[in-house]
Every structure is written in C-alpha cells, then in structure tokens.
Design a protein around this motif. Structure first.
Motif, mmCIF file in Angstrom:
data_model
loop_
_atom_site.group_PDB
_atom_site.id
_atom_site.type_symbol
_atom_site.label_atom_id
_atom_site.label_comp_id
_atom_site.label_asym_id
_atom_site.label_seq_id
_atom_site.Cartn_x
_atom_site.Cartn_y
_atom_site.Cartn_z
ATOM 1 N N ASN A 50 -7.728 5.358 133.521
ATOM 2 C CA ASN A 50 -6.687 4.754 132.682
ATOM 3 C C ASN A 50 -5.421 5.584 132.598
ATOM 4 O OD1 ASN A 50 -7.326 6.891 131.015
ATOM 5 N ND2 ASN A 50 -8.084 5.642 129.312
ATOM 6 N N GLY A 51 -5.315 6.590 133.466
ATOM 7 C CA GLY A 51 -4.155 7.474 133.434
ATOM 8 C C GLY A 51 -4.439 8.781 132.723
ATOM 9 N N GLU A 52 -5.434 8.781 131.820
ATOM 10 C CA GLU A 52 -5.808 10.003 131.102
ATOM 11 C C GLU A 52 -7.257 10.396 131.397
ATOM 12 O OE1 GLU A 52 -5.105 9.461 126.977
ATOM 13 O OE2 GLU A 52 -2.949 9.123 127.187
ATOM 14 N N LYS A 53 -8.140 9.429 131.355
ATOM 15 C CA LYS A 53 -9.553 9.699 131.598
ATOM 16 C C LYS A 53 -10.119 8.711 132.608
ATOM 17 C CE LYS A 53 -10.954 11.680 127.128
ATOM 18 N NZ LYS A 53 -11.944 11.566 126.012
ATOM 19 N N TYR A 54 -11.211 9.124 133.211
ATOM 20 C CA TYR A 54 -11.973 8.213 134.051
ATOM 21 C C TYR A 54 -12.788 7.300 133.130
ATOM 22 C CZ TYR A 54 -10.651 11.636 137.534
ATOM 23 O OH TYR A 54 -9.918 12.461 138.333
ATOM 24 N N GLU A 55 -13.128 6.119 133.625
ATOM 25 C CA GLU A 55 -13.826 5.143 132.782
ATOM 26 C C GLU A 55 -15.053 4.587 133.489
ATOM 27 O OE1 GLU A 55 -10.568 3.300 129.749
ATOM 28 O OE2 GLU A 55 -10.852 2.229 131.655
ATOM 29 N N TRP A 93 -14.483 11.482 130.582
ATOM 30 C CA TRP A 93 -14.803 10.075 130.777
ATOM 31 C C TRP A 93 -14.758 9.297 129.464
ATOM 32 C CZ3 TRP A 93 -16.255 7.572 135.384
ATOM 33 C CH2 TRP A 93 -16.433 8.406 136.492
ATOM 34 N N ASN A 94 -14.279 8.064 129.546
ATOM 35 C CA ASN A 94 -14.502 7.076 128.499
ATOM 36 C C ASN A 94 -15.699 6.238 128.927
ATOM 37 O OD1 ASN A 94 -12.327 7.709 126.795
ATOM 38 N ND2 ASN A 94 -10.915 6.481 128.022
ATOM 39 N N ILE A 95 -16.721 6.206 128.102
ATOM 40 C CA ILE A 95 -17.896 5.396 128.380
ATOM 41 C C ILE A 95 -17.821 4.165 127.474
ATOM 42 C CG2 ILE A 95 -20.400 5.342 128.581
ATOM 43 C CD1 ILE A 95 -19.044 7.472 130.318
ATOM 44 N N LYS A 96 -17.689 2.994 128.067
ATOM 45 C CA LYS A 96 -17.502 1.777 127.294
ATOM 46 C C LYS A 96 -18.595 0.767 127.619
ATOM 47 C CE LYS A 96 -12.432 2.195 127.216
ATOM 48 N NZ LYS A 96 -11.152 1.513 127.552
ATOM 49 N N VAL A 97 -18.803 -0.134 126.682
ATOM 50 C CA VAL A 97 -19.700 -1.268 126.908
ATOM 51 C C VAL A 97 -18.873 -2.537 126.806
ATOM 52 C CG1 VAL A 97 -21.693 -2.557 126.098
ATOM 53 C CG2 VAL A 97 -21.721 -0.059 126.012
#
Length: 505
Positions: free
Chosen positions: A199-204, A234-238
């Motif tokens: 997202n420009g800052e973190k991996y997702e 990392w951003n970990i999303k659901v």
C-alpha cells in the motif's frame, strides 16, 4: 508387463521399498500403464506417505488420489478381469482420503471396499476409525497448533514474498508469488484464498473468506494470532476492503457501482435486503444468471467492503427490470447503511470479529414424536453462524468437511433441562459458557450461540483445540446443576460423546 515384473513389485512392497516401486513404474512409457500398474503406483505413494512427517505426507496422498480417481471409469472392466479390483481400488482411494483428514469422503469408499470383500477385518477397522473420528475428531491436528505453525512458516519465508512484491515485473511472477505464499500458509490451511500487495507503506496479506461465514471465523482467528514482529512490515487483513472507482470490463464495456441501481430495505438486527438492477447486465441475465449474480457480488464487496457485505446483506435479488419506487446507485449504499441501517456499528463493519458476531434468532417446531433426532426439540435459538445450523438439519457436511481438514471443530454441548426453572435456562447457559471459556483459556474456543428445547439445552461453539475444550467442559459440567452432559459435532449422522454420566446409569 510380465508376471516377473509384478512379482518384483510385490516383493518390494513387502520389504517396504516403496520408492523403488515408484521409480520402476514411472520409468515405463505411458502407454504401458494399465489399471493394475497405476493402482500399484498409487498404493506405493500411499505407503510411502506413512514414513513422511506431516505436512510433507499430504502431497503423496494427494498424488495417490490423482492417480486413482481417473481409473473409476475402468473399474468395471478391471473387476471382470480380477474381482478383487473393486476392493483394492476402493480401499486405496479411501485410505488416501482418510489420511488427508477427509474421513467423510473416505467412509463411502471403505464401505464399498467391504461390500467387495465381506468380513475383511482391516476394512471394517478403517470404517470404525472413520466413524470415531467424525464423531470425536481428536486425531486431527488442532487449528490452534496449525495457526502457530502457519505463522512460523510465514515468518520464515515472508522475506521472499517481499522481494517478489518489490519486482517491477510483478505480473510475470504472479504465479510464483501465489504458489510461494500458499506453501508458507499450508501448515495452517489445506486451501485458502488470499491477495497480496503493497500500500506504499506496508506489504499486505488479505485473507479472503469468499462469502463463507464459517471460513470468516477461521480467518479472523488466524489474523488475531499474527506475531507482533510481522506487523512492523505487514498489514494482515481479512476480507477485501472498500474501493471507490472499481469497475469490471465486459465485452469492451466498463461496469461500475454507478451502473447498478439498488432498492434496499432494512431487515431485523440491522440487516439489509437488496433488489438490484443493471441495464448493462440485462442481456447477460437471459443467458447466464449465475454470472450476473457473481458480478453483482464482486461490485457489492467493493462498494461496502467484503465483511460488511457479509454482515449486513440478508438477501439479494437481481431484477430483470427496474423495481417500482426510487432506488439508489450501488456506490451510495454504504452511506445508506451508515445513516439508516447501523450508524453505531458501521465504523467497525469491516472488523472481522464484529462481522462474525451478528446474531440471528430462530424458532423451531419441536417434534411431537417419541423417537426424535437431536435438536428436534428446539423451539428457540440464536446463532452467529447460520450455515452450521442449516447444514446440520439438512444433513449437509460441506462446511464441516472443509473445516475438519484444518483441525477446526464446530459442535455443541447438550444437557437435560429437567429440574431447571424456565426463567433460569438462559442464565445457566451463560454460566456454562463463561465457566468453560475461563477454564480452557484464550484461543481454545469461540462460542457461537445456543438453543432451548423442550428436553435439552444446547450451547454452540467452534473449537480451535477440541481436546483442551472437552477436558475443560468435563470439569465444568461435573459441578453444574445438570444430571448429565454430552458433546456433538454439527454432523447430523454421528453419535454424541458423553461428558458427564447420569448417577442412574
């Protein structure tokens, strides 16, 4: 192949030299591989898997299935040549399914194998093991453990994913990226949908439930236990997040949320019923209605966010012509939900825990017969996972089978209500839930509702570590004001497991 070759294969099998069997058969030209050779090759893969530590054994069992299942069309001819082929083929298919933690698929093949060889003790033992495992699935590695192993695996390999994501030619390596991420997550999931990005800052890493509410619980649990050191990068999303300006291109034409008109009505418990119409999709509606629904659901996920769509939308009908009254375009639906449907809950609508905690009340008509199946006495209940309740009463084990492979066990406790005052039934259920949860500790169970019957009380849950949960439940029920108690999975055709015995027994 001459008899000497088959004798050599049999000798190697007796000496547990399975790799030599595999090498010898796979060295043969393709046109030489008949029913017997392919079946013997699958047997070797099944047997070789026994000596391999999980999860490395799974590809070997899967390889056996990939060899065996296409042979089904040749089975009738093979049986004419060798009557025992019916037993060996069915047994080997069942064996692979069993060790892939798919006992419900294995069972009918074992039963056919027994029909072909009546009285066979080995086959009967495997049938019994299937039944025991489906009723009390303690032999499958718990998802609580799998979660820990899955995150350890991801941590060890996430640097490779970041390097791949940093490449400019990402489209050229997209397959490699997906395969590597699937491999890293495989200790936790037999199969999981996901998306990767930056997202420009973190991996997702976005874990996608694909509209499956039972899978949502599992993904929310996995996300919640992501290691802290990973979250720096990392951003970990659901669930897929909302996206403005999203569109799909079909036949040279872009279809966006602005092209879809919606007539929305509020349903119970901050829910939504939707009627939708899209002029651009009207011609396709005549040819392929399922594809139109698929497109609409994709656009809906983008307009609301995937989890919000799962949380709020109770039904959706695609119309062939515009409805009466004034509608809104799909891109305005989020504002409607935020202002008219659930102003308080909307800010957290795409939180996975919030999305999975929407409860639905239901009523039942208790059976009036003398011999009724479990839960047929229910007259009122509540659940935040409707598919499990529906699947149980319909005898459909789809969701149970899917979760079972990953060591997730949906089930319920049940106990007699004799001697429990009507006004105390709900309080008793709440007390049992709180006491069991406190005793077994965090990360063991998620309670999903309960029900009251004319005879029994029911407490529903999803177990992430079944053994720990049952051990805790035994202790709690020992001091509870009920005569006896038992455990049952959400499989209709299995037996319950006693946790507390009646003093009269």
């Amino acid at each position: 192949m001459n008899q000497e070759f088959f004798s050599q294969l049999d000798q190697w099998n007796e000496e547990d030299r399975y790799q030599e069997i595999i090498d010898a058969i796979e060295a043969l030209p393709g046109e030489a591989l008949d029913f017997r050779l392919i079946s013997d090759l699958a047997r070797a893969y099944n047997n070789l898997a026994i000596d391999v530590m999980p999860p490395e054994d799974r590809p070997l069992y899967q390889r056996a299935l990939d060899l065996l299942l296409p042979l089904e069309s040749q089975l009738e001819e093979a049986v004419r040549q060798n009557p025992d082929a019916a037993h060996t083929w069915n047994f080997r298919v069942a064996y692979a399914y069993f060790y892939l933690d798919q006992e419900s698929k294995a069972l009918p093949y074992f039963e056919k194998a027994l029909e072909a060889r009546p009285g066979d003790e080995d086959t009967q033992e495997m049938i019994d093991r299937c039944g025991r495992s489906l009723a009390l699935p303690l032999g499958v590695k718990p998802f609580q453990v799998r979660t820990r192993e899955g995150w350890n695996s991801f941590l060890a390999g996430e640097g490779e994913l970041r390097a791949l994501l940093d490449q400019e030619n990402r489209e050229d390596i997209s397959r490699e990226l997906v395969e590597r991420c699937s491999e890293l997550l495989s200790p936790a999931f037999c199969d999981v949908a996901f998306e990767l990005g930056h997202n420009g800052e973190k991996y997702e890493l976005i874990l996608v439930p694909e509209g499956d509410r039972t899978r949502l619980f599992q993904l929310a649990y996995f996300q919640k236990h992501a290691p802290e050191e990973l979250l720096d990068r990392w951003n970990i999303k659901v669930g897929r997040t909302r996206s403005s300006g999203f569109g799909l291109r079909m036949n040279g034409q872009d279809i966006t949320a602005e092209d879809v008109y919606v007539w929305a009505e509020k349903t119970e418990d901050h829910g939504l019923g939707l009627k939708v119409y899209c002029e651009e999709l009207a011609p396709l509606m005549e040819r392929d209605e399922n594809q139109v629904y698929h497109i609409i659901y994709i656009l809906l996920d983008q307009a609301l966010g995937e989890l919000a769509a799962m949380r709020y939308v109770d039904y959706l009908d695609v119309l062939k012509s515009p409805d009466a009254g004034e509608g809104i375009t799909l891109d305005k639906l989020a504002d409607f939900v935020a202002t008219e449907v659930d102003p308080e809950g909307w800010p957290q609508a795409n939180d996975p825990e919030m999305a999975s905690q929407r409860y639905t009340a239901y009523e039942g008509k208790p059976s009036e017969g003398e011999d009724w199946p479990l839960r047929a006495d229910v007259y009122v209940g509540v659940t935040c996972c409707v598919p499990l309740i529906n699947g149980y009463f319909q005898g459909d084990d789809h969701y149970m089978d899917q979760l079972h492979r990953d060591g997730v066990v949906p089930g319920f406790f049940y106990y007699p209500l004799d001697g429990v005052d009507q006004k105390d039934i709900l309080e008793l259920r709440d007390q049992l839930e709180q006491a069991i949860e406190a005793r077994c500790g965090e990360g063991t169970v998620t309670f999903t509702g309960g029900a009251t019957g004319t005879t029994f009380g029911y407490l529903d849950f999803i177990a992430w570590d079944l053994k720990t949960l049952l051990d805790s439940a035994v202790e709690v029920f020992a001091g509870a004001p009920v005569e006896w108690a038992a455990f049952h999975t959400f499989r209709y055709h299995v037996n319950g497991i006693g946790l507390k015995q009646s003093e009269q027994e």
